[in-house]
Structures are given as C-alpha cells and as structure tokens.
Scaffold this active site. Sequence first.
Site, short mmCIF file in Angstrom:
data_model
loop_
_atom_site.label_atom_id
_atom_site.label_comp_id
_atom_site.label_asym_id
_atom_site.label_seq_id
_atom_site.Cartn_x
_atom_site.Cartn_y
_atom_site.Cartn_z
N ALA A 178 0.96 -1.22 -0.04
CA ALA A 178 -0.10 0.09 0.09
C ALA A 178 0.77 1.44 0.01
O ALA A 178 0.33 2.38 -0.75
CB ALA A 178 -0.94 0.02 1.20
N GLU A 180 3.67 2.00 -1.13
CA GLU A 180 4.58 2.20 -2.17
C GLU A 180 4.00 3.49 -3.31
O GLU A 180 3.61 2.88 -4.42
CB GLU A 180 4.95 0.96 -2.88
CG GLU A 180 5.76 0.30 -1.53
CD GLU A 180 6.14 -1.38 -1.83
OE1 GLU A 180 5.91 -1.84 -3.16
OE2 GLU A 180 6.81 -2.03 -1.18
N ARG A 246 3.33 -12.04 0.06
CA ARG A 246 3.71 -13.26 0.62
C ARG A 246 2.58 -14.33 0.66
O ARG A 246 2.57 -15.42 1.09
CB ARG A 246 4.12 -13.17 1.97
CG ARG A 246 5.44 -12.02 2.14
CD ARG A 246 6.66 -12.76 1.82
NE ARG A 246 7.87 -11.87 2.08
CZ ARG A 246 8.11 -10.80 1.41
NH1 ARG A 246 7.56 -10.35 0.45
NH2 ARG A 246 9.25 -9.99 1.55
N HIS A 297 7.28 -2.29 -7.41
CA HIS A 297 7.35 -1.99 -5.83
C HIS A 297 8.43 -0.80 -5.68
O HIS A 297 8.96 -0.30 -6.61
CB HIS A 297 7.91 -3.19 -5.35
CG HIS A 297 7.09 -4.33 -5.15
ND1 HIS A 297 6.53 -4.85 -4.06
CD2 HIS A 297 6.42 -5.32 -6.07
CE1 HIS A 297 5.67 -5.85 -4.35
NE2 HIS A 297 5.63 -6.17 -5.51
N TYR A 299 11.50 0.32 -2.32
CA TYR A 299 12.27 0.81 -3.18
C TYR A 299 13.67 0.16 -3.29
O TYR A 299 13.41 -0.99 -2.30
CB TYR A 299 12.40 2.18 -2.98
CG TYR A 299 12.96 2.42 -1.48
CD1 TYR A 299 12.12 3.03 -0.54
CD2 TYR A 299 14.23 2.52 -1.09
CE1 TYR A 299 12.45 3.16 0.90
CE2 TYR A 299 14.77 2.47 0.12
CZ TYR A 299 13.92 2.98 1.14
OH TYR A 299 14.48 3.17 2.45
N TYR A 349 18.46 -12.42 1.09
CA TYR A 349 17.16 -12.15 1.86
C TYR A 349 16.42 -12.91 1.31
O TYR A 349 16.03 -12.83 -0.41
CB TYR A 349 16.81 -10.58 1.65
CG TYR A 349 15.46 -10.19 2.31
CD1 TYR A 349 15.30 -10.28 3.60
CD2 TYR A 349 14.66 -10.00 1.34
CE1 TYR A 349 14.09 -9.76 4.12
CE2 TYR A 349 13.29 -9.18 1.86
CZ TYR A 349 13.14 -9.46 3.16
OH TYR A 349 11.81 -8.99 3.73
N GLU A 372 11.90 -2.44 -8.23
CA GLU A 372 11.94 -1.68 -7.24
C GLU A 372 12.53 -0.21 -7.71
O GLU A 372 13.36 -0.17 -7.87
CB GLU A 372 13.07 -2.43 -6.22
CG GLU A 372 12.64 -3.61 -5.62
CD GLU A 372 11.50 -3.63 -4.52
OE1 GLU A 372 11.17 -2.52 -3.91
OE2 GLU A 372 11.10 -4.62 -3.93
ZN LIG Z 1 6.97 -3.89 -2.11
#
Ligand SMILES: [Zn+2]
Length: 409
Positions: A178, A180, A246, A297, A299, A349, A372
Amino acid sequence: MRSLFSIVLLMVLGSALAYKSYSGYQVLKSAPLTAASMPYINRLSKHFDFWGTPGVGRPATVMVSPEQAPLVVAAFNRMRISHEVLIPDLGPEVERERLEREALEVAHSMKPREAVYDRYMSCQEIHHYMRDLSAAYPEIATGIIFANGTEGHKVKGIKISNGNVGQKALWFDCAIHAREWITPPVCLRIIDEVIADPALRDLADWYILPVANPDGYNYSITTDRFWRKTRSPNPDPDCPGTDPNRNFDFLWDAGNPTDYCSEVYPGTNAFSEPEVSGIGNFILDIADSLVLYVAIHSYGEQILYPYGHTVEPVPNVDQLIAAGTASADAIAAVAGTTYTVENSASGLYFTYGASDDFAYGRGAVQYAYTYELSGGGSAGFDPPASLIQPVVDEVWPGIKALVDYVLAN
Ligand SMILES: [Zn+2]
Ligand SMILES: *[C@@H]1O[C@H](CO)[C@@H](O)[C@H](O)[C@H]1NC(C)=O
Ligand SMILES: *[C@@H]1O[C@H](CO)[C@@H](O)[C@H](O)[C@H]1NC(C)=O
C-alpha cells in the site's frame, strides 16, 4: 441521548484515529551488510519494518518506534553491524508530506482523462481515471475488476488492446504494497502510452493494475502513511492485514502462523486475501498468452527476477538477465539512475509466496520481474511529489526496452 452519545464518541474516535502520528519514530540505516549477517537480518525482518530489500553489500534501512529503537540498536550492535540514524524523527516528515498532498490535491484537481504526475493521486481518482478512459475509448480500453478488498475497495485494472486475435499479453501491477506510492504513477504512465500509441497495442495486449491493494492504499493515504499490508482482519484486532506479496499460491510459507503484527505476515493460507486470489487466478487464466509479468514496487533501484527462495539459477536465467539489462540500460540513459539486475534471493534475503515467482513458477510466464523503484532517502519512504515526473520519465523507457526485448526473443 444514546445517539448523541454515539456521535460524540465517534467524533472523539474519529479525530484520534484520523492520522497515525509517527512522532518519535526513527529510521536507522546500517552499513552495507555482509553474508554472515544475513541469517540474522532475515529473522529481524519478520519483526521489524525494513524498508526496501535488505541484502549483502547493501545497507539495511529499518523504521523503528521509540520502543523498538533500543531493541534494534542492541541487535545491530550484537552483530557488529554499524549504523546511523537516517531520519531522527519521522513525525514532521509525514506531516509535511500529508499537508503537501492535501494542498496539491486542491490546487491540481484532475481534468477528465488526464492523470496527474505532480502529486500522489488517491485510489478513487485513479479508478475514475480508468473509468473515463474506458468510456472514451471503449473499443480499446476495458475495465476489469479482479476482486473486492475486504474493506470493499475494488481491485480494478484495465485491459488495453486493438482486439487483434491471438496476440501475446503483458501484465503490470503497482501498489500491491500500500505505502509504495511512487508505483501507481508508473502504471498510469504505461496506460497513457498504450492508449496514445496504436503500434504498442499491435505488439501485444496490455493488462495494467495501478492499485493492486486498494484497501491498503486508501488506508495509507487516509490513516497510516506506512501501511503495507491488506486490511483483512486477524485474530489479533490490533494487527490486521496480510502481506499480499507473501500470499501467492506458489512456495507459500506459513512462517510463524500467529505473528500477525509482522509486516510480512503471509496469511492463514495461500490466496487467503481476495485481492491476491483474484489477481493470481486471473494470471493463470491468461497464462497461455502471457509472456511478461512485472510487479512494480519501491524501493531499491533493482530489477529482480525469480526465484525469491533460492539463488539456484532458473533455466532461462540468461534471457531474464539480458532483458533486465536492456531495461536497466534504457533507464540509465535518461538521467543516469543505476538499476541493478539481480536474482530476488541474491542478496540472501529470502521470500516466499511472491507474485513474480507465482507468475513464473505456476503460470510458466517466461519473463517475470519485480521492479523496485527509487525511494525518498532522508525524505522518507517515497520521493517527494516533485520527483514523481522524473521517476516516471526514466522508468517508462526501461519498460519499453523490456517489452521490446521480450517480444523479440
Ligand atoms: Zn513492495
Ligand atoms: C477511501 O475510501 C473511502 C471509502 O470508500 C472513500 O470515501 C475515500 O474517498 C477514499 N479515499 C481515498 C484517498 O481514495
Ligand atoms: C465485487 O462486489 C460486487 C458488488 O459490489 C460484485 O458484483 C462483484 O461480483 C464482486 N467482484 C468480485 C470479483 O468478487
């Protein structure tokens, strides 16, 4: 009496709940992370709000409440991760951004069939814009409702097509997270370009979803600037929402099933979120023609390709890198901004149930990416409104280069 009491109560609650204050919240920035620290960072990221994607060689940026700050500082110290305070008090930043947005909303109201790029638009405005387009160009633009959020906002996108039979299809979604806010303008720019240029529509059919998490996006504008998740209820009423990125039905991982407050809480099961199942099932429906999936997305200035759970290369990794590099080069050519092209997990990650992995792994979409975009640095999460236009101007050529590569290969 009773109704008067309720009204007064509502007013009190209304003003108290009107806008979450981030007074006293800090943003900490670490030194570039080492591989040895990544298992630890992966665990910390379940409990604290990391901005962007932490990874080896990159600094981690984490937002902390006054209560969380000493815990994170102690954790960093234990791991010998040096860090600095990037933003000493988020409160004034958030307030400044809100006032600016409200003032610009009044000064630059929308004209029909015109998206604005000098302020962050509301979800309602973005939906109106798409409605205007499909009314004005019914033969090429069709609105699509993918789902209804649990708070009732429609997950609304647009298909733009010349109606040629048997064409390939391209997909772009924005703002599944939300907060972003810099991402919907990029989706809107794609819409503008494809509406204006019949040649783009002869290349492929375009599916564009500017606000994939409208409940959350609306909430991040009206109530809580850093809201990321959906707004669906959880057993803990203080911590609603699931991380939609996710929650896709591919390599979904429950993690700690009661960690509702986590910013990456994956939901009770894959596709528990109506937004996610609506989008995911639609992608499977068009998978035969879909050759490119892009989730936008912020960043980090990265172009990420599957998978998020392993650094093991996927079969067409060379093509994924080549197309991503063509895109990054086109972005860099505009104003010198450097996007890196990386496997989602290469920073060590790890993520599960993400949309690009779903499109690639379940939908067999050959080219799947997460972009990103640029962040706001010391200005906060997103760039100030005055930088929306430059971001959009540099990312569109990158999208065009990506599409050209994918359709030629
Ligand atoms: Zn994101
Ligand atoms: C948020 O949603 C409410 C209820 O649907 C609506 O009245 C309001 O205009 C929305 N705000 C934005 C910023 O879209
Ligand atoms: C969304 O809700 C509307 C009613 O407001 C309903 O007509 C529509 O079928 C729902 N769409 C989906 C995809 O569930």
